[in-house]
Design an enzyme around this catalytic site. Structure first.
Site, PDB file in Angstrom:
ATOM      1  N   ASP A   1      36.973 -53.095  87.888  1.00  0.00           N
ATOM      2  CA  ASP A   1      37.547 -52.550  89.116  1.00  0.00           C
ATOM      3  C   ASP A   1      38.082 -53.747  89.903  1.00  0.00           C
ATOM      4  O   ASP A   1      37.458 -54.809  89.908  1.00  0.00           O
ATOM      5  CB  ASP A   1      36.424 -51.842  89.904  1.00  0.00           C
ATOM      6  CG  ASP A   1      36.966 -50.857  90.920  1.00  0.00           C
ATOM      7  OD1 ASP A   1      36.617 -49.670  90.837  1.00  0.00           O
ATOM      8  OD2 ASP A   1      37.740 -51.274  91.817  1.00  0.00           O
TER       9      ASP A   1
ATOM     10  N   PHE B   1      40.482 -44.784  84.847  1.00  0.00           N
ATOM     11  CA  PHE B   1      40.699 -44.228  86.192  1.00  0.00           C
ATOM     12  C   PHE B   1      41.534 -45.141  87.078  1.00  0.00           C
ATOM     13  O   PHE B   1      42.101 -44.673  88.060  1.00  0.00           O
ATOM     14  CB  PHE B   1      39.350 -44.037  86.926  1.00  0.00           C
ATOM     15  CG  PHE B   1      38.435 -43.048  86.289  1.00  0.00           C
ATOM     16  CD1 PHE B   1      38.626 -41.696  86.473  1.00  0.00           C
ATOM     17  CD2 PHE B   1      37.367 -43.463  85.509  1.00  0.00           C
ATOM     18  CE1 PHE B   1      37.784 -40.769  85.894  1.00  0.00           C
ATOM     19  CE2 PHE B   1      36.515 -42.546  84.924  1.00  0.00           C
ATOM     20  CZ  PHE B   1      36.721 -41.201  85.113  1.00  0.00           C
TER      21      PHE B   1
ATOM     22  N   SER C   1      46.457 -35.258  86.646  1.00  0.00           N
ATOM     23  CA  SER C   1      46.269 -34.428  87.842  1.00  0.00           C
ATOM     24  C   SER C   1      47.074 -33.147  87.738  1.00  0.00           C
ATOM     25  O   SER C   1      48.139 -33.107  87.097  1.00  0.00           O
ATOM     26  CB  SER C   1      46.743 -35.247  89.047  1.00  0.00           C
ATOM     27  OG  SER C   1      46.985 -34.404  90.149  1.00  0.00           O
TER      28      SER C   1
ATOM     29  N   TYR D   1      53.772 -41.256  93.101  1.00  0.00           N
ATOM     30  CA  TYR D   1      52.402 -41.115  92.585  1.00  0.00           C
ATOM     31  C   TYR D   1      52.354 -40.046  91.493  1.00  0.00           C
ATOM     32  O   TYR D   1      51.871 -40.274  90.385  1.00  0.00           O
ATOM     33  CB  TYR D   1      51.420 -40.750  93.718  1.00  0.00           C
ATOM     34  CG  TYR D   1      50.183 -40.084  93.201  1.00  0.00           C
ATOM     35  CD1 TYR D   1      49.192 -40.815  92.559  1.00  0.00           C
ATOM     36  CD2 TYR D   1      50.024 -38.685  93.283  1.00  0.00           C
ATOM     37  CE1 TYR D   1      48.073 -40.186  92.027  1.00  0.00           C
ATOM     38  CE2 TYR D   1      48.924 -38.055  92.761  1.00  0.00           C
ATOM     39  CZ  TYR D   1      47.940 -38.804  92.136  1.00  0.00           C
ATOM     40  OH  TYR D   1      46.849 -38.169  91.596  1.00  0.00           O
TER      41      TYR D   1
ATOM     42  N   LYS E   1      51.707 -40.096  87.063  1.00  0.00           N
ATOM     43  CA  LYS E   1      50.827 -39.265  86.224  1.00  0.00           C
ATOM     44  C   LYS E   1      51.650 -38.599  85.112  1.00  0.00           C
ATOM     45  O   LYS E   1      51.234 -38.535  83.957  1.00  0.00           O
ATOM     46  CB  LYS E   1      50.122 -38.202  87.075  1.00  0.00           C
ATOM     47  CG  LYS E   1      49.120 -38.766  88.062  1.00  0.00           C
ATOM     48  CD  LYS E   1      47.950 -39.437  87.353  1.00  0.00           C
ATOM     49  CE  LYS E   1      46.977 -40.084  88.302  1.00  0.00           C
ATOM     50  NZ  LYS E   1      46.072 -41.047  87.651  1.00  0.00           N
TER      51      LYS E   1
HETATM   52  C1  UD1 Z   1      46.404 -34.292  96.853  1.00  0.00           C
HETATM   53  C2  UD1 Z   1      47.703 -34.807  96.334  1.00  0.00           C
HETATM   54  C3  UD1 Z   1      47.682 -34.698  94.839  1.00  0.00           C
HETATM   55  C4  UD1 Z   1      46.526 -35.512  94.294  1.00  0.00           C
HETATM   56  C5  UD1 Z   1      45.233 -35.044  94.922  1.00  0.00           C
HETATM   57  C6  UD1 Z   1      44.131 -36.015  94.550  1.00  0.00           C
HETATM   58  C7  UD1 Z   1      49.298 -34.334  98.148  1.00  0.00           C
HETATM   59  C8  UD1 Z   1      50.493 -33.543  98.559  1.00  0.00           C
HETATM   60  N1  UD1 Z   1      48.792 -34.051  96.917  1.00  0.00           N
HETATM   61  O1  UD1 Z   1      46.263 -32.934  96.444  1.00  0.00           O
HETATM   62  O2  UD1 Z   1      48.890 -35.156  94.309  1.00  0.00           O
HETATM   63  O3  UD1 Z   1      46.453 -35.386  92.897  1.00  0.00           O
HETATM   64  O4  UD1 Z   1      45.339 -35.046  96.339  1.00  0.00           O
HETATM   65  O5  UD1 Z   1      42.939 -35.609  95.113  1.00  0.00           O
HETATM   66  O6  UD1 Z   1      48.839 -35.181  98.877  1.00  0.00           O
HETATM   67  N2  UD1 Z   1      44.710 -30.167 104.113  1.00  0.00           N
HETATM   68  C9  UD1 Z   1      44.656 -29.830 105.457  1.00  0.00           C
HETATM   69  N3  UD1 Z   1      44.334 -30.816 106.344  1.00  0.00           N
HETATM   70  C10 UD1 Z   1      44.047 -32.101 105.981  1.00  0.00           C
HETATM   71  C11 UD1 Z   1      44.110 -32.422 104.605  1.00  0.00           C
HETATM   72  C12 UD1 Z   1      44.463 -31.437 103.699  1.00  0.00           C
HETATM   73  O7  UD1 Z   1      44.899 -28.674 105.832  1.00  0.00           O
HETATM   74  O8  UD1 Z   1      43.776 -32.940 106.853  1.00  0.00           O
HETATM   75  C13 UD1 Z   1      45.032 -29.106 103.148  1.00  0.00           C
HETATM   76  C14 UD1 Z   1      46.280 -29.393 102.332  1.00  0.00           C
HETATM   77  O9  UD1 Z   1      47.421 -28.883 102.965  1.00  0.00           O
HETATM   78  C15 UD1 Z   1      45.952 -28.657 101.036  1.00  0.00           C
HETATM   79  C16 UD1 Z   1      44.418 -28.738 100.920  1.00  0.00           C
HETATM   80  O10 UD1 Z   1      43.962 -29.041 102.231  1.00  0.00           O
HETATM   81  O11 UD1 Z   1      46.282 -27.307 101.147  1.00  0.00           O
HETATM   82  C17 UD1 Z   1      43.967 -29.819  99.971  1.00  0.00           C
HETATM   83  O12 UD1 Z   1      44.621 -31.030 100.322  1.00  0.00           O
HETATM   84  P1  UD1 Z   1      44.243 -32.433  99.649  1.00  0.00           P
HETATM   85  O13 UD1 Z   1      42.777 -32.614  99.676  1.00  0.00           O
HETATM   86  O14 UD1 Z   1      45.087 -33.478 100.271  1.00  0.00           O
HETATM   87  O15 UD1 Z   1      44.634 -32.218  98.127  1.00  0.00           O
HETATM   88  P2  UD1 Z   1      46.034 -31.800  97.473  1.00  0.00           P
HETATM   89  O16 UD1 Z   1      47.125 -31.766  98.434  1.00  0.00           O
HETATM   90  O17 UD1 Z   1      45.806 -30.538  96.712  1.00  0.00           O
END
Ligand code: UD1
Length: 340
Positions: free
Chosen positions: A31, A81, A124, A149, A153
């Site tokens: 790492d 990873f 992912s 990003y 992948k």
């Molecule tokens: C995100 C990445 C994805 C990556 C993954 C790794 C984006 C657009 N996508 O996925 O490419 O592989 O993380 O873990 O960043 N949310 C809120 N408020 C917040 C944070 C998130 O409402 O403060 C919502 C988001 O809109 C989403 C859900 O929570 O609907 C999950 O978000 P997040 O944890 O960032 O994951 P992904 O967007 O699915």
């Protein structure tokens, strides 16, 4: 048996290292500590009672990687990873992302192919983009990536598939993770974000802890039952087990020829508001949140068809989302105590 884990002090890597050590496997962790912390090593050691071999190095550094494989000629498998993972950062610094994520992969493939040892790649569900069909199966056509990003992948998967064609005796599994959440049952390791968390659950737990004033729910008028985005949240302990099972599958295969892709999720779609409610029920803590504007590039709904990994590898998620959220909260509290 000795297995190399790159990015082994990161969120998912540390849980996989722990599980392998508990299974009696010798683990070499590398790492560069750019997005992880050396204290994670203490967490792993305290859970397992044995420390992995640790080397601070950059997987993209050819000389250091050559030295590592010379020093450990008995490495029998690689779980990779080590990569950058911030969507927003990748948009502003694309070259850094392509160099790091693809350069490192290149080095590891070179050695894995030379030695003909199994290779597991952390991919992912981002490669599916907004899928036409739900749940998403591995046969779903991939969409153009919406960020560098995501592109690393997608290109990473393509590079591995090309290597499999060129080297038929090389065996590999690409795991497409849905949304990993939660922490080790012991609360000695977990997600340890550097800076402001971008992902939902660490932002939520920091809000409940009072480190962030309010959780913004990104978008509330999507075409979903409650208007918020839907995801497939998978406990990191289940995800770690999927790596161990995939590795065993490759090691025990009679015919080593293999390049397979598997989704790793629960198969359940959960909205942001449902997740907040589940967190409150599981922990008895109130979440301060507000409905906010959508986040650019967000997928509306994504959850996995997990029948392939269950059928072929025999892996299935065992933890509930409530258990995952409780563990995330326990970890947040523990982390805070440590830092005080
Ligand atoms: C995100 C990445 C994805 C990556 C993954 C790794 C984006 C657009 N996508 O996925 O490419 O592989 O993380 O873990 O960043 N949310 C809120 N408020 C917040 C944070 C998130 O409402 O403060 C919502 C988001 O809109 C989403 C859900 O929570 O609907 C999950 O978000 P997040 O944890 O960032 O994951 P992904 O967007 O699915």
């Amino acid at each position: 048996m000795k297995i190399l884990i790159t990015g082994g002090l990161g969120y998912i890597g540390s849980h996989v290292a722990t599980l392998l050590l508990q299974n009696g496997v010798d683990v070499v962790v590398v790492d560069n500590l750019e997005n992880s912390r050396i204290q994670v090593l203490d967490g792993i050691t305290s859970i397992t009672g044995s420390a992995p071999v640790f080397k601070k190095l950059d997987v993209g550094n050819e000389t250091q990687m050559d030295e590592l494989f010379t020093e450990h000629p008995d490495i029998e498998g690689v779980i990779h990873f080590a990569a950058y993972k911030s969507v927003g950062e990748s948009v502003s610094e694309p070259l850094r992302y392509y160099k790091n994520n693809l350069g490192g992969l290149n080095q590891l493939l070179k050695h894995s192919i030379n030695k003909t040892i199994p290779f597991i790649f952390s991919s992912s569900c981002t490669v599916y983009g907004q899928s036409e069909n739900l749940p998403i199966s591995e046969d779903e056509p991939l969409k153009p990536a919406t960020s560098p990003y995501g592109n690393t992948k997608k290109i990473g998967e393509q590079i591995i598939q090309d290597c499999c064609k060129a080297h038929p005796d090389f065996s590999t599994i690409l795991l497409r993770y849905f949304n990993p959440v939660g922490a080790h049952d012991s609360a000695k390791i977990g997600e340890y974000p550097v800076g402001v968390p971008q992902n939902l659950v660490p932002f939520l737990t920091q809000t409940v802890k009072g480190i962030r004033p309010v959780l913004k729910v990104f978008g509330s008028s999507y075409d979903t039952p409650d208007g918020t985005c839907i995801r497939d949240y998978i406990h990191v302990m289940d995800l770690a087990q999927a790596h161990v099972d995939s590795l065993n599958y490759l090691l025990n295969k009679q015919n080593s020829e293999s390049c397979e892709v598997y989704n790793v999720g629960t198969g359940n779609g959960v909205s942001v508001l449902e997740l907040i409610q589940m967190f409150e029920n599981a922990t008895g803590k109130k979440v301060s949140y507000e409905l906010s504007e959508p986040r650019t590039g967000d997928t509306i709904a994504a959850y996995a068809d997990v029948s392939k990994i269950e059928r072929e590898i025999g892996w299935k998620a065992r933890y509930s989302l409530e258990e995952a959220l409780s563990s995330a909260w326990k970890w947040e509290e523990m982390l805070h105590k440590k830092l005080e």
